[in-house]
Design a protein around this motif. Sequence first.
Motif, PDB file in Angstrom:
ATOM      1  N   MET A   1       0.826  -1.202   0.000  1.00 27.35           N
ATOM      2  CA  MET A   1       0.000   0.000   0.000  1.00 27.35           C
ATOM      3  C   MET A   1       0.864   1.257   0.000  1.00 27.35           C
ATOM      4  N   ASP A   2       1.986   1.227   0.734  1.00 30.24           N
ATOM      5  CA  ASP A   2       2.865   2.383   0.812  1.00 30.24           C
ATOM      6  C   ASP A   2       3.513   2.672  -0.539  1.00 30.24           C
ATOM      7  N   LYS A   3       3.854   1.619  -1.275  1.00 32.56           N
ATOM      8  CA  LYS A   3       4.464   1.793  -2.593  1.00 32.56           C
ATOM      9  C   LYS A   3       3.477   2.427  -3.571  1.00 32.56           C
ATOM     10  N   LYS A   4       2.227   2.060  -3.438  1.00 30.04           N
ATOM     11  CA  LYS A   4       1.191   2.615  -4.307  1.00 30.04           C
ATOM     12  C   LYS A   4       1.000   4.105  -4.053  1.00 30.04           C
ATOM     13  N   ASN A   5       1.041   4.513  -2.793  1.00 27.99           N
ATOM     14  CA  ASN A   5       0.904   5.932  -2.455  1.00 27.99           C
ATOM     15  C   ASN A   5       2.101   6.733  -2.950  1.00 27.99           C
ATOM     16  N   ALA A   6       3.291   6.157  -2.841  1.00 30.71           N
ATOM     17  CA  ALA A   6       4.491   6.841  -3.322  1.00 30.71           C
ATOM     18  C   ALA A   6       4.432   7.016  -4.832  1.00 30.71           C
ATOM     19  N   LEU A   7       3.968   5.999  -5.535  1.00 33.44           N
ATOM     20  CA  LEU A   7       3.844   6.078  -6.984  1.00 33.44           C
ATOM     21  C   LEU A   7       2.813   7.134  -7.375  1.00 33.44           C
ATOM     22  N   ARG A   8       1.721   7.185  -6.652  1.00 34.59           N
ATOM     23  CA  ARG A   8       0.677   8.176  -6.915  1.00 34.59           C
ATOM     24  C   ARG A   8       1.201   9.597  -6.671  1.00 34.59           C
ATOM     25  N   GLY A  10       4.362  10.599  -6.750  1.00 32.64           N
ATOM     26  CA  GLY A  10       5.355  10.895  -7.778  1.00 32.64           C
ATOM     27  C   GLY A  10       4.714  11.258  -9.100  1.00 32.64           C
ATOM     28  N   THR A  11       3.660  10.533  -9.468  1.00 36.59           N
ATOM     29  CA  THR A  11       2.944  10.818 -10.709  1.00 36.59           C
ATOM     30  C   THR A  11       2.289  12.193 -10.646  1.00 36.59           C
ATOM     31  N   LEU A  12       1.692  12.497  -9.523  1.00 40.92           N
ATOM     32  CA  LEU A  12       1.054  13.800  -9.348  1.00 40.92           C
ATOM     33  C   LEU A  12       2.080  14.937  -9.431  1.00 40.92           C
ATOM     34  N   ALA A  13       3.227  14.765  -8.776  1.00 46.09           N
ATOM     35  CA  ALA A  13       4.269  15.798  -8.811  1.00 46.09           C
ATOM     36  C   ALA A  13       4.812  15.978 -10.227  1.00 46.09           C
ATOM     37  N   ALA A  14       5.057  14.868 -10.924  1.00 41.15           N
ATOM     38  CA  ALA A  14       5.571  14.955 -12.291  1.00 41.15           C
ATOM     39  C   ALA A  14       4.540  15.598 -13.216  1.00 41.15           C
TER      40      ALA A  14
END
Length: 82
Positions: A1-8, A10-14
């Motif tokens: 779950m933590d990896k999914k939030n980090a990916l989300r 990162g995608t939002l920031a990019a």
Amino acid sequence: MDKKNALRAGTLAAGTTLMMLLMSSPALALTRDDGDDPGSGLSVIETLGLYVIAPIALFVIIAGLVMVLDKSDRRPKAKAKA
């Protein structure tokens, strides 16, 4: 779950960064505004002096003043014999 939030995140920031870059208009920087009166440019020596040498000199002066004006005793105190 933590990896999914980090990916989300990162995608939002990019995505946000990409949209800001696409929406900014650097071509407008070439258009002069009314009352715009730019001066002559700085030479390489003037630029280095202003943005490199001057800050280093200020740092050295301030650090030197702090060391000279410091009144605290820097010698370690002897331990009391029991």
